[in-house]
Scaffold this active site. Sequence first.
Site, short mmCIF file in Angstrom:
data_model
loop_
_atom_site.label_atom_id
_atom_site.label_comp_id
_atom_site.label_asym_id
_atom_site.label_seq_id
_atom_site.Cartn_x
_atom_site.Cartn_y
_atom_site.Cartn_z
N GLY A 1 86.00 94.88 9.33
CA GLY A 1 87.28 95.56 9.19
C GLY A 1 87.51 96.62 10.25
N HIS A 2 88.72 97.16 10.24
CA HIS A 2 89.11 98.13 11.27
C HIS A 2 88.28 99.40 11.22
CE1 HIS A 2 92.57 99.70 8.43
NE2 HIS A 2 91.39 99.88 7.93
N ASN A 3 87.98 99.89 12.43
CA ASN A 3 87.24 101.14 12.62
C ASN A 3 85.79 101.09 12.13
OD1 ASN A 3 90.33 102.17 12.13
ND2 ASN A 3 89.28 103.33 13.73
N GLN B 1 98.56 99.30 13.66
CA GLN B 1 97.16 99.19 14.06
C GLN B 1 97.08 99.28 15.58
OE1 GLN B 1 94.57 98.68 11.34
NE2 GLN B 1 96.43 99.60 10.50
N SER C 1 86.05 101.20 8.33
CA SER C 1 85.31 102.45 8.56
C SER C 1 83.90 102.43 7.98
CB SER C 1 86.09 103.66 8.03
OG SER C 1 87.32 103.79 8.70
#
Length: 342
Positions: free
Chosen positions: A251-253, A210, A271
């Site tokens: 969450g990520h992105n 990450q 995302s």
Amino acid sequence: MVDTRFHRFAGPISVGALLTELGHGELVSSLADPNRLVGGVSELELAGPDDIALAAQSAYADDLKRTGAGFAIVSPALQAKVPANTQAVVAPRAHVLFAQILDRLYPASTKTIIAGGRDDLGPPVFERDVTIGSNVVVGNGVEIGRGTIIGANTVIGPGVTIGRNCVIAANCTIDCAHLGNEVVLHSGVRVGTEGFGWLDHGQGNRKIPQLGRVIIQDRVEIGANSTVDRGALGDTVIGEGTKVDNLVQIGHNCRIGRNCLIAGMSGLSGSTILEDGVLLGGGVGTSGHLKIGAGTVVYGRAAVTKDWPAGSKLGGAPAQDLMDFWRELATLRKLTKGDRRG
């Protein structure tokens, strides 16, 4: 591209040497120039001529055709879509090869962040009137703007920047992040934690490095014990004026627009895109890789599983138009009442 304030780059290295070192020497012969140097890793749409990017699924096809990357790790199905100026590295398990490359070029990133060992960044820099509480830990290369208050026991990782007149409460952790002005983080907020990314599900569960960041724009407020994961490669972004309640997972992105409201216990999978002015009620969840249009209202406990246009009103699990949701409930009530009378 990967921000080297947060993740050390162990290069440059020629693409041929890189593949050979990782045990994929059989791929070198197909390269137009195996001696060309790799200068970093980036997303397809942002990659430059020295970067490696990934295109593993058909969803990447349009970005792949437009990419300026020097190298693209691609699945066989996408080989024909690689631009002329990009060297294709064709691998049946493109995601796995890309994860190996990330590990090689940015080794031990998480351990470095936790240990705070970045002497190359120099000492932290504070503007005037910065207030630091007891037992605060500030890493090298940190920059904090004037009038900002940092609460007790907070840990700020190397390279982080925090704007002016921010309030960071007690027991927060901030890594791999850039914060704007007048940001408020309540107690226990975690910013820049690792995203939840894995390969070989149910077998080896191999971690995907990450290597992204978190960008928090001006006047954002994040409630107690909420978490914001850094991007897998790009950025997790929270737009200016957005307010996040307690116990929210981002969450990520994820990319959250301006002036959104996110109520407690909500969870945004990786995302997820929220356009400006979206309101999420308590306990809303999203399945990720979807877009919720501007001004949409999602009622509590809804589960959003697909894209929705601007101005939608959603309820239920899976989420649907609110009027359809109420009609469905009304129909079910009539049916159950009819059963009891019989």
